[in-house]
Design a protein around this motif. Structure first.
Motif, PDB file in Angstrom:
ATOM      1  N   LYS A   3      79.644  32.205  88.266  1.00 22.87           N
ATOM      2  CA  LYS A   3      81.136  32.173  87.819  1.00 22.87           C
ATOM      3  C   LYS A   3      81.396  32.862  86.351  1.00 22.87           C
ATOM      4  O   LYS A   3      80.299  32.783  85.606  1.00 22.87           O
ATOM      5  CB  LYS A   3      81.745  30.877  87.659  1.00 22.87           C
ATOM      6  CG  LYS A   3      81.946  30.194  89.215  1.00 22.87           C
ATOM      7  CD  LYS A   3      82.475  28.898  88.849  1.00 22.87           C
ATOM      8  CE  LYS A   3      82.879  28.239  90.357  1.00 22.87           C
ATOM      9  NZ  LYS A   3      84.209  28.931  91.213  1.00 22.87           N
ATOM     10  N   ILE A   4      82.471  33.372  85.897  1.00 22.40           N
ATOM     11  CA  ILE A   4      82.801  33.887  84.675  1.00 22.40           C
ATOM     12  C   ILE A   4      83.283  32.690  83.821  1.00 22.40           C
ATOM     13  O   ILE A   4      84.345  32.187  84.184  1.00 22.40           O
ATOM     14  CB  ILE A   4      83.892  34.961  84.624  1.00 22.40           C
ATOM     15  CG1 ILE A   4      83.441  36.193  85.619  1.00 22.40           C
ATOM     16  CG2 ILE A   4      84.494  35.532  83.326  1.00 22.40           C
ATOM     17  CD1 ILE A   4      84.411  37.083  85.914  1.00 22.40           C
ATOM     18  N   VAL A  20      95.479  27.715  82.750  1.00 22.89           N
ATOM     19  CA  VAL A  20      94.374  27.138  83.579  1.00 22.89           C
ATOM     20  C   VAL A  20      94.923  27.005  85.297  1.00 22.89           C
ATOM     21  O   VAL A  20      93.938  27.351  86.086  1.00 22.89           O
ATOM     22  CB  VAL A  20      94.307  25.407  83.270  1.00 22.89           C
ATOM     23  CG1 VAL A  20      93.101  24.837  84.095  1.00 22.89           C
ATOM     24  CG2 VAL A  20      93.378  25.522  81.906  1.00 22.89           C
ATOM     25  N   ALA A  21      96.153  26.716  85.407  1.00 22.08           N
ATOM     26  CA  ALA A  21      96.491  26.739  86.956  1.00 22.08           C
ATOM     27  C   ALA A  21      96.361  28.245  87.460  1.00 22.08           C
ATOM     28  O   ALA A  21      95.895  28.162  88.693  1.00 22.08           O
ATOM     29  CB  ALA A  21      97.967  26.443  86.947  1.00 22.08           C
ATOM     30  N   ILE A  22      96.591  29.275  86.679  1.00 23.24           N
ATOM     31  CA  ILE A  22      96.192  30.641  87.144  1.00 23.24           C
ATOM     32  C   ILE A  22      95.012  30.923  87.434  1.00 23.24           C
ATOM     33  O   ILE A  22      94.620  31.410  88.422  1.00 23.24           O
ATOM     34  CB  ILE A  22      97.079  31.652  85.998  1.00 23.24           C
ATOM     35  CG1 ILE A  22      98.679  31.545  86.227  1.00 23.24           C
ATOM     36  CG2 ILE A  22      96.624  33.181  86.577  1.00 23.24           C
ATOM     37  CD1 ILE A  22      99.289  32.346  85.175  1.00 23.24           C
ATOM     38  N   LEU A  23      94.048  30.693  86.561  1.00 25.64           N
ATOM     39  CA  LEU A  23      92.765  31.047  86.517  1.00 25.64           C
ATOM     40  C   LEU A  23      91.920  30.026  87.670  1.00 25.64           C
ATOM     41  O   LEU A  23      91.070  30.676  88.467  1.00 25.64           O
ATOM     42  CB  LEU A  23      91.907  30.573  85.261  1.00 25.64           C
ATOM     43  CG  LEU A  23      92.601  31.745  83.973  1.00 25.64           C
ATOM     44  CD1 LEU A  23      91.930  31.025  82.820  1.00 25.64           C
ATOM     45  CD2 LEU A  23      92.335  32.913  84.364  1.00 25.64           C
ATOM     46  N   ASN A  24      92.484  28.862  87.876  1.00 16.53           N
ATOM     47  CA  ASN A  24      91.920  28.149  88.918  1.00 16.53           C
ATOM     48  C   ASN A  24      92.210  28.653  90.457  1.00 16.53           C
ATOM     49  O   ASN A  24      91.641  27.997  91.624  1.00 16.53           O
ATOM     50  CB  ASN A  24      92.521  26.711  89.016  1.00 16.53           C
ATOM     51  CG  ASN A  24      91.706  25.817  87.808  1.00 16.53           C
ATOM     52  OD1 ASN A  24      90.540  26.294  87.398  1.00 16.53           O
ATOM     53  ND2 ASN A  24      92.299  24.729  87.534  1.00 16.53           N
ATOM     54  N   THR A  25      93.030  29.756  90.604  1.00 23.11           N
ATOM     55  CA  THR A  25      93.428  30.319  91.931  1.00 23.11           C
ATOM     56  C   THR A  25      92.228  31.245  92.101  1.00 23.11           C
ATOM     57  O   THR A  25      92.256  31.446  93.191  1.00 23.11           O
ATOM     58  CB  THR A  25      94.817  31.004  91.880  1.00 23.11           C
ATOM     59  OG1 THR A  25      94.759  32.194  90.909  1.00 23.11           O
ATOM     60  CG2 THR A  25      95.956  29.935  91.518  1.00 23.11           C
ATOM     61  N   CYS A  26      91.369  31.612  91.258  1.00 22.36           N
ATOM     62  CA  CYS A  26      90.281  32.668  91.467  1.00 22.36           C
ATOM     63  C   CYS A  26      89.027  31.699  91.125  1.00 22.36           C
ATOM     64  O   CYS A  26      88.527  31.274  90.146  1.00 22.36           O
ATOM     65  CB  CYS A  26      90.357  33.520  90.368  1.00 22.36           C
ATOM     66  SG  CYS A  26      89.209  34.921  90.781  1.00 22.36           S
ATOM     67  N   ALA A 109     100.988  37.665  82.526  1.00 29.34           N
ATOM     68  CA  ALA A 109     100.015  36.430  83.169  1.00 29.34           C
ATOM     69  C   ALA A 109     100.432  36.207  84.528  1.00 29.34           C
ATOM     70  O   ALA A 109     101.342  35.970  85.046  1.00 29.34           O
ATOM     71  CB  ALA A 109     100.067  35.135  82.345  1.00 29.34           C
ATOM     72  N   GLY A 110      99.152  36.421  85.184  1.00 29.57           N
ATOM     73  CA  GLY A 110      99.153  36.085  86.663  1.00 29.57           C
ATOM     74  C   GLY A 110      97.964  37.218  87.228  1.00 29.57           C
ATOM     75  O   GLY A 110      96.688  37.085  86.805  1.00 29.57           O
ATOM     76  N   VAL A 111      98.770  38.175  88.280  1.00 34.57           N
ATOM     77  CA  VAL A 111      97.548  39.091  88.809  1.00 34.57           C
ATOM     78  C   VAL A 111      97.067  39.920  87.895  1.00 34.57           C
ATOM     79  O   VAL A 111      95.832  40.483  87.904  1.00 34.57           O
ATOM     80  CB  VAL A 111      98.283  39.765  89.753  1.00 34.57           C
ATOM     81  CG1 VAL A 111      97.467  40.963  90.576  1.00 34.57           C
ATOM     82  CG2 VAL A 111      98.751  38.600  90.788  1.00 34.57           C
ATOM     83  N   GLU A 112      97.902  40.315  86.759  1.00 32.09           N
ATOM     84  CA  GLU A 112      97.552  41.019  85.839  1.00 32.09           C
ATOM     85  C   GLU A 112      96.453  40.632  84.803  1.00 32.09           C
ATOM     86  O   GLU A 112      95.325  41.268  84.638  1.00 32.09           O
ATOM     87  CB  GLU A 112      98.679  41.346  84.821  1.00 32.09           C
ATOM     88  CG  GLU A 112      98.493  42.553  83.797  1.00 32.09           C
ATOM     89  CD  GLU A 112      98.746  44.048  84.556  1.00 32.09           C
ATOM     90  OE1 GLU A 112      97.985  44.903  83.979  1.00 32.09           O
ATOM     91  OE2 GLU A 112      99.706  43.985  85.115  1.00 32.09           O
ATOM     92  N   LEU A 113      96.517  39.364  84.644  1.00 32.87           N
ATOM     93  CA  LEU A 113      95.371  38.445  83.771  1.00 32.87           C
ATOM     94  C   LEU A 113      94.003  38.460  84.575  1.00 32.87           C
ATOM     95  O   LEU A 113      92.960  38.863  84.124  1.00 32.87           O
ATOM     96  CB  LEU A 113      95.969  37.193  83.408  1.00 32.87           C
ATOM     97  CG  LEU A 113      95.124  36.444  82.725  1.00 32.87           C
ATOM     98  CD1 LEU A 113      94.468  37.091  81.195  1.00 32.87           C
ATOM     99  CD2 LEU A 113      95.472  34.901  82.464  1.00 32.87           C
ATOM    100  N   LYS A 118      88.661  40.391  85.102  1.00 28.11           N
ATOM    101  CA  LYS A 118      87.480  41.094  85.626  1.00 28.11           C
ATOM    102  C   LYS A 118      87.135  42.306  85.083  1.00 28.11           C
ATOM    103  O   LYS A 118      86.066  42.622  85.358  1.00 28.11           O
ATOM    104  CB  LYS A 118      88.047  41.094  87.474  1.00 28.11           C
ATOM    105  CG  LYS A 118      88.168  39.850  87.954  1.00 28.11           C
ATOM    106  CD  LYS A 118      88.457  40.004  89.683  1.00 28.11           C
ATOM    107  CE  LYS A 118      88.379  38.775  90.373  1.00 28.11           C
ATOM    108  NZ  LYS A 118      88.868  38.708  91.494  1.00 28.11           N
ATOM    109  N   ALA A 119      88.022  43.238  84.790  1.00 27.64           N
ATOM    110  CA  ALA A 119      87.674  44.437  84.230  1.00 27.64           C
ATOM    111  C   ALA A 119      86.728  44.235  82.789  1.00 27.64           C
ATOM    112  O   ALA A 119      85.642  44.917  82.899  1.00 27.64           O
ATOM    113  CB  ALA A 119      88.881  45.179  83.757  1.00 27.64           C
ATOM    114  N   VAL A 120      87.168  43.304  81.916  1.00 30.34           N
ATOM    115  CA  VAL A 120      86.601  43.010  80.942  1.00 30.34           C
ATOM    116  C   VAL A 120      85.120  42.616  81.142  1.00 30.34           C
ATOM    117  O   VAL A 120      83.986  42.916  80.542  1.00 30.34           O
ATOM    118  CB  VAL A 120      87.411  42.216  79.999  1.00 30.34           C
ATOM    119  CG1 VAL A 120      86.605  41.577  78.681  1.00 30.34           C
ATOM    120  CG2 VAL A 120      88.483  42.733  79.351  1.00 30.34           C
ATOM    121  N   SER A 121      85.071  41.895  81.899  1.00 29.01           N
ATOM    122  CA  SER A 121      83.517  41.113  82.588  1.00 29.01           C
ATOM    123  C   SER A 121      82.843  42.106  82.904  1.00 29.01           C
ATOM    124  O   SER A 121      81.371  42.045  82.764  1.00 29.01           O
ATOM    125  CB  SER A 121      83.830  39.886  83.455  1.00 29.01           C
ATOM    126  OG  SER A 121      84.204  40.658  84.864  1.00 29.01           O
TER     127      SER A 121
END
Length: 219
Positions: A3-4, A20-26, A109-113, A118-121
């Motif tokens: 995981k990242i 946190v809620a947004i990131l937890n969707t991934c 913040a959302g899909v763009e975030l 992912k791009a930065v990682s």
């Protein structure tokens, strides 16, 4: 696949909860820590060494810029994404020069975030489209952003940290404790700041800090 690991630095509880809620969707992400100021961000970075830091700009104690400078000293390869509401060219250039890997607006913040993280990682640099347009416009000559002169740039990284804390009303003793330096050194930094910026009163330093977006007034 590992995981990242992500560190969130933002002084608003609701914003952090929303992130946190947004990131937890991934399923690829794991939030390892949440902090509300730049000092905590540095401490938690040292503790967890996250893959990505989501960094707000305006926070108590040390802000996002000052914390970024310190984190990049700890690890020059640290991946930091600025997540902010500010799209001012000065902010963008200041952070890019500090070595951040991304700059994205909170309204995205959302899909763009998720795409940005992912791009930065993967080792890429991610700029929100509106932000990228500002930079491109400069290179095309539509705006002379490359030659922006800011007296703030005369200061060393430590002096920038001390300036923010002084402007927020912290005493020499409190600043020394936060930055792990002596009171004598803190006073010397203040003297250097006043000389470089030609500002010789606390009031002038505060006005300068507000104009440059280094501190925020109560909203």
């Amino acid at each position: 696949m590992d995981k990242i690991n992500i560190l969130i630095a933002d002084d608003h509880d609701l914003v952090r909860e929303g992130l946190v809620a947004i990131l937890n969707t991934c399923n690829d992400f794991k939030v390892v820590a949440q902090v509300s100021d730049g000092v905590e961000a540095i401490e938690m970075f040292k503790k967890y060494r996250p893959d990505i830091v989501l960094m707000d700009i305006r926070m108590p104690k040390l802000g996002g810029y000052e914390a970024t400078l310190e984190i990049k000293k700890i690890d020059k390869d640290a991946k930091i994404i600025v997540l902010t509401q500010y799209d001012d060219t000065q902010y963008i250039l200041r952070f890019l020069q500090a070595g951040v890997s991304g700059y994205i607006l909170k309204k995205a913040a959302g899909v763009e975030l998720i795409s940005a993280i992912k791009a930065v990682s993967r080792g890429e640099v991610y700029l929100y489209p509106d932000v990228a347009s500002e930079i491109v416009a400069g290179y095309l000559g539509k705006k002379d952003i490359s030659n922006i002169k800011d007296p703030y740039d005369k200061l060393t990284d430590r002096e920038k940290q001390v300036l923010k804390l002084l402007a927020e009303g912290y005493t020499h003793k409190e600043i020394a404790e936060m930055l792990n330096i002596s009171i004598k050194t803190t006073i010397a930094h203040q003297s250097n700041i006043s000389e470089k910026l030609d500002l010789h009163s606390k009031y002038e330093l505060i006005k300068f800090a507000i104009r440059r977006g280094i501190i925020k007034i109560n909203e």
